[in-house]
Scaffold this active site. Structure first.
Site, PDB file in Angstrom:
ATOM      1  N   GLY A   1      33.789  12.576   8.037  1.00  0.00           N
ATOM      2  CA  GLY A   1      34.558  13.224   9.097  1.00  0.00           C
ATOM      3  C   GLY A   1      34.177  14.685   9.193  1.00  0.00           C
ATOM      4  N   ASP A   2      35.174  15.549   9.141  1.00  0.00           N
ATOM      5  CA  ASP A   2      34.925  16.994   9.210  1.00  0.00           C
ATOM      6  C   ASP A   2      35.220  17.670   7.879  1.00  0.00           C
ATOM      7  OD1 ASP A   2      37.660  16.683   9.259  1.00  0.00           O
ATOM      8  OD2 ASP A   2      38.005  18.156  10.839  1.00  0.00           O
ATOM      9  N   GLU A   3      35.058  16.937   6.792  1.00  0.00           N
ATOM     10  CA  GLU A   3      35.341  17.468   5.457  1.00  0.00           C
ATOM     11  C   GLU A   3      34.051  17.718   4.685  1.00  0.00           C
ATOM     12  OE1 GLU A   3      38.092  15.044   3.302  1.00  0.00           O
ATOM     13  OE2 GLU A   3      39.336  14.723   5.070  1.00  0.00           O
TER      14      GLU A   3
END
Length: 145
Positions: free
Chosen positions: A59-61
């Protein structure tokens, strides 16, 4: 694997991109993919001295793992540099994206590495609740509690 086998002390920075979903929703997933590549390209040179690793979890991690002797002042300066770097606009093929990043920091000095991720995540969520585009250190949060 690096977390388990790197020499102590370890410092982990948990990063979560702010406003990433907006980019995906307004510009499309291809723009989101391009943005993730540009984020990695901005982060890597900040850690590229052989004492750390930048990794995308999904994801955006992202996570930044630092090993060896790292002082709190240097880690805070790095976290601030990351926040400032990702605050700058990203020029994508689909338009300009303005995002930010929240950062949680935790350190394992002896053998607390098994709790390192959860402590960094705890600090990350505190950074998000504090208005985003900032960083929080778990040790400071623990002292305040």
């Amino acid at each position: 694997e690096r977390l388990e086998h790197s020499p102590l002390p370890l410092t982990l920075l948990a990063l979560d991109l702010d406003k990433f979903k907006v980019v995906n929703d307004t510009m499309g997933h291809e723009a989101g993919d391009e943005l993730l590549k540009q984020v990695a390209a901005r982060l890597t040179p900040l850690i590229d001295d052989g004492s750390g690793l930048v990794a995308r979890l999904g994801g955006d991690e992202f996570m930044v793992l630092l090993w060896g002797k790292v002082d709190a002042e240097s880690v805070a300066a790095l976290a601030d540099t990351i926040v400032q770097s990702l605050r700058e606009p990203f020029r994508l093929a689909y338009g300009v994206a303005n995002i930010g990043v929240s950062v949680g920091i935790a350190t394992a000095i002896t053998d607390e590495r098994k709790d390192l991720v959860s402590r960094a995540d705890f600090a990350l969520y505190d950074a998000k609740e504090s208005g985003r585009n900032t960083f929080r250190v778990f040790d400071e949060l623990k002292k305040a509690a």
